[in-house]
Design an enzyme around this catalytic site. Structure first.
Site, short mmCIF file in Angstrom:
data_model
loop_
_atom_site.label_atom_id
_atom_site.label_comp_id
_atom_site.label_asym_id
_atom_site.label_seq_id
_atom_site.Cartn_x
_atom_site.Cartn_y
_atom_site.Cartn_z
CG HIS A 9 -112.67 20.14 66.13
ND1 HIS A 9 -112.77 19.58 64.59
CD2 HIS A 9 -112.82 21.51 65.96
CE1 HIS A 9 -112.92 20.52 63.88
NE2 HIS A 9 -113.18 21.70 64.54
CG HIS B 214 -113.91 25.37 68.39
ND1 HIS B 214 -112.62 25.96 67.76
CD2 HIS B 214 -114.37 24.52 67.21
CE1 HIS B 214 -112.74 25.54 66.54
NE2 HIS B 214 -113.85 24.69 66.24
P1 5GP Z 1 -113.15 24.24 62.55
O1 5GP Z 1 -113.39 25.62 61.71
O2 5GP Z 1 -113.00 22.94 61.89
O3 5GP Z 1 -114.28 24.05 63.64
O4 5GP Z 1 -111.89 24.40 63.60
C1 5GP Z 1 -110.80 23.76 63.04
C2 5GP Z 1 -109.82 24.76 64.07
O5 5GP Z 1 -108.57 23.93 64.07
C3 5GP Z 1 -109.39 26.05 63.61
O6 5GP Z 1 -109.90 27.33 64.78
C4 5GP Z 1 -108.17 26.16 63.64
O7 5GP Z 1 -107.39 27.18 63.90
C5 5GP Z 1 -107.43 24.82 64.12
N1 5GP Z 1 -106.25 24.43 63.49
C6 5GP Z 1 -106.09 24.11 62.27
N2 5GP Z 1 -105.12 23.51 61.98
C7 5GP Z 1 -104.29 23.53 63.16
C8 5GP Z 1 -102.94 23.04 63.64
O8 5GP Z 1 -102.32 22.55 62.80
N3 5GP Z 1 -102.73 23.24 64.99
C9 5GP Z 1 -103.64 23.76 65.98
N4 5GP Z 1 -102.96 23.75 67.21
N5 5GP Z 1 -104.80 24.04 65.47
C10 5GP Z 1 -105.26 24.17 64.00
#
Ligand code: 5GP
Ligand code: ZN
Length: 134
Positions: free
Chosen positions: A98, A100
């Protein structure tokens, strides 16, 4: 327990979807750094950038650009940061690739990266190590 983002793509977990095409999907991050913080993901499960085949990358970047423009206008932002965490050491929590899109407002005070320094000659050594693998 299955992958949470695969469940979002399949509609098994609700989300605030902002874009979808054949291969990619974008939705609001549930814990926004700034309002409008959006995640862009491939619909197919890849762990992160290293796992994605080259032929997916052009389309991915095109969607990231398209959604970024809409985020900018939609929340009246002055800029965006595009961030992708790859592997847990880099802060990746959800192991489905993903990107951001983080809207930035002038003076929002967010400082994302502290900066370090190289010792004398160290920059060249580090550069040479990286270039070895290209
Ligand atoms: P990472 O830290 O892996 O780069 O980012 C994961 C992101 O996914 C986090 O910013 C978190 O807020 C988002 N996230 C995790 N679970 C969910 C969810 O169930 N729904 C949504 N919309 N975002 C999520
Ligand atoms: Zn997944």
């Amino acid at each position: 327990m299955g992958c949470i983002f695969c469940k979002i793509v399949r509609g098994e977990i609700p989300c605030s979807k902002v874009f979808e095409n054949e291969k990619f999907f974008a939705f609001l991050d549930i814990g926004p750094i700034n309002k409008g913080h959006t995640l862009v993901i491939p619909k197919k499960h890849y762990k992160n950038l290293f796992d994605m085949p080259e032929e997916e990358l052009k389309g991915y970047m095109e969607v990231i650009q398209k959604v970024s423009k809409a985020v900018m206008k939609g929340v009246d932002a002055d800029g965006v940061n595009i961030n992708m965490s790859n592997e847990s050491a880099a802060g990746q929590v959800v192991m489905h690739a993903h990107v951001h899109i983080i809207p930035r407002i002038k003076g929002d005070g967010l400082k994302l990266w502290p900066q370090g320094k190289y010792k004398e000659g160290e920059m060249q050594t580090v550069r040479d190590k990286i270039v070895n693998y290209l």
